[in-house]
Design an enzyme around this catalytic site. Sequence first.
Site, PDB file in Angstrom:
ATOM      1  N   LYS A   1      26.250  -3.565  -0.136  1.00  0.00           N
ATOM      2  CA  LYS A   1      27.705  -3.654  -0.355  1.00  0.00           C
ATOM      3  C   LYS A   1      28.469  -2.962   0.768  1.00  0.00           C
ATOM      4  O   LYS A   1      29.671  -2.783   0.683  1.00  0.00           O
ATOM      5  CB  LYS A   1      28.059  -3.019  -1.705  1.00  0.00           C
ATOM      6  CG  LYS A   1      27.486  -3.764  -2.895  1.00  0.00           C
ATOM      7  CD  LYS A   1      28.038  -3.223  -4.204  1.00  0.00           C
ATOM      8  CE  LYS A   1      27.038  -2.322  -4.868  1.00  0.00           C
ATOM      9  NZ  LYS A   1      27.542  -1.746  -6.127  1.00  0.00           N
TER      10      LYS A   1
ATOM     11  N   ARG B   1      11.190   4.147   4.088  1.00  0.00           N
ATOM     12  CA  ARG B   1      10.709   3.142   5.057  1.00  0.00           C
ATOM     13  C   ARG B   1      11.923   2.330   5.490  1.00  0.00           C
ATOM     14  O   ARG B   1      12.716   1.893   4.648  1.00  0.00           O
ATOM     15  CB  ARG B   1       9.670   2.215   4.433  1.00  0.00           C
ATOM     16  CG  ARG B   1       9.369   1.010   5.327  1.00  0.00           C
ATOM     17  CD  ARG B   1       8.216   0.182   4.845  1.00  0.00           C
ATOM     18  NE  ARG B   1       6.948   0.844   5.140  1.00  0.00           N
ATOM     19  CZ  ARG B   1       5.761   0.244   5.049  1.00  0.00           C
ATOM     20  NH1 ARG B   1       5.673  -1.025   4.669  1.00  0.00           N
ATOM     21  NH2 ARG B   1       4.651   0.907   5.319  1.00  0.00           N
TER      22      ARG B   1
ATOM     23  N   ARG C   1       0.799  -1.224   0.000  1.00  0.00           N
ATOM     24  CA  ARG C   1       0.000   0.000   0.000  1.00  0.00           C
ATOM     25  C   ARG C   1       0.840   1.286   0.000  1.00  0.00           C
ATOM     26  O   ARG C   1       0.638   2.175  -0.832  1.00  0.00           O
ATOM     27  CB  ARG C   1      -0.920   0.027   1.244  1.00  0.00           C
ATOM     28  CG  ARG C   1      -2.140  -0.842   1.142  1.00  0.00           C
ATOM     29  CD  ARG C   1      -2.494  -1.416   2.507  1.00  0.00           C
ATOM     30  NE  ARG C   1      -1.491  -2.410   2.832  1.00  0.00           N
ATOM     31  CZ  ARG C   1      -1.610  -3.703   2.521  1.00  0.00           C
ATOM     32  NH1 ARG C   1      -2.729  -4.139   2.002  1.00  0.00           N
ATOM     33  NH2 ARG C   1      -0.639  -4.568   2.756  1.00  0.00           N
ATOM     34  N   THR C   2       1.764   1.387   0.953  1.00  0.00           N
ATOM     35  CA  THR C   2       2.449   2.658   1.160  1.00  0.00           C
ATOM     36  C   THR C   2       3.326   3.021  -0.041  1.00  0.00           C
ATOM     37  O   THR C   2       3.272   4.138  -0.556  1.00  0.00           O
ATOM     38  CB  THR C   2       3.310   2.575   2.445  1.00  0.00           C
ATOM     39  OG1 THR C   2       2.499   2.035   3.488  1.00  0.00           O
ATOM     40  CG2 THR C   2       3.836   3.929   2.845  1.00  0.00           C
TER      41      THR C   2
ATOM     42  N   HIS D   1       4.310   5.782  11.731  1.00  0.00           N
ATOM     43  CA  HIS D   1       3.890   5.616  10.327  1.00  0.00           C
ATOM     44  C   HIS D   1       2.906   6.771  10.061  1.00  0.00           C
ATOM     45  O   HIS D   1       1.695   6.570   9.975  1.00  0.00           O
ATOM     46  CB  HIS D   1       3.233   4.253  10.165  1.00  0.00           C
ATOM     47  CG  HIS D   1       3.001   3.828   8.735  1.00  0.00           C
ATOM     48  ND1 HIS D   1       3.156   4.670   7.651  1.00  0.00           N
ATOM     49  CD2 HIS D   1       2.622   2.619   8.231  1.00  0.00           C
ATOM     50  CE1 HIS D   1       2.876   3.996   6.548  1.00  0.00           C
ATOM     51  NE2 HIS D   1       2.550   2.757   6.862  1.00  0.00           N
TER      52      HIS D   1
HETATM   53  N1   CP Z   1      -0.379  -0.119   5.852  1.00  0.00           N
HETATM   54  C1   CP Z   1       0.816  -0.369   5.324  1.00  0.00           C
HETATM   55  O1   CP Z   1       1.837   0.249   5.714  1.00  0.00           O
HETATM   56  O2   CP Z   1       0.832  -1.341   4.375  1.00  0.00           O
HETATM   57  P1   CP Z   1       2.105  -1.745   3.525  1.00  0.00           P
HETATM   58  O3   CP Z   1       3.089  -2.399   4.468  1.00  0.00           O
HETATM   59  O4   CP Z   1       1.613  -2.693   2.463  1.00  0.00           O
HETATM   60  O5   CP Z   1       2.701  -0.507   2.956  1.00  0.00           O
END
Ligand code: CP
Length: 315
Positions: free
Chosen positions: A90, A112, A62-63, A140
């Site tokens: 590396k 992320r 999603r993100t 998040h």
């Molecule tokens: N909600 C969420 O962060 O989903 P993903 O890990 O698929 O990005």
Amino acid sequence: MTQTATLSRKNIIGMENLTSEDIEIILDTADSFKEISTRAIKKVPTLRGRTIINLFFEPSTRTRTSFEIAGKRLSADVINISGSASSTVKGESLIDTARNLEAMNPDILVIRHNCSGAPALISQFINCPVINAGDGAHEHPSQSLLDLLTIREHKGTLKGLKVAIVGDITHSRVARSNIRAMQTMGMEVKVVGPPTLIPVGIEELGVEVCYDIGEGIRDADVIMVLRIQLERQNQGLLSSLREYSNYFCLTEKHLSNVSNDTLIIHPGPVNRGIEIALDVMEGPRSLILDQVTNGVAVRMALFYLLLGESDANPN
Ligand code: CP
């Protein structure tokens, strides 16, 4: 749209750094961007010539996809880099990786990382805005913003709403971001789950704690169900998934005791039948796919607001 509102922050690292005014600006901007995604031609020239780098060291459906779609709908050039395909494998340090990417003059770096604090650290070493797309068990923020947008859309307001967050609170960056954001927006938060998955002393954050799902959700306007993180099953926090499911899986039976207006959200990915029953997940109160739709609008809003396009015109 001519941008008049500005955020108090240059980076989006966590919800604890955002004021209620910041959050309102982001949600209002996201609201105004939603219509673009319903057009036949889903693209406006607002960020033409801008460059966005998505640097993901953890899996994501999603993100990552919605940050990419958000950038492309605003006509930015979007580059995706997986940690496993970067030169960190590396031996290059995270900071060197970020500084080398910045040397190519991107306008925003989205990151992320499995380590809490990685986006905040990077933001100290580079000048372009940094957006945290999830760091360890820390925060998040864009998930929290899309959750708030979805709730506001269906309830008309945020202030005064009661939210029950059910599941693995200890390891959830979504819970951490939402507890902060919801309190900022005047909402009441209760955390619900087994004692092994709720941090000791969490009451000090101003949340109520409940170890029984029926009692925990009884007066909730919104139930946020969290994913049981299967990758943590070897830590001895649960005797078995079946036992967790017996006590904490949200079922229609639980919902028969709450208001018909109670909404169900889940950040995904979902473990069907473990934390949420299939009929609840796909039932009329579930907003799980609305959340995903709103994720694109929220991320468009973040790009737009951070890049400060005073003459931007999304039409
Ligand atoms: N909600 C969420 O962060 O989903 P993903 O890990 O698929 O990005």
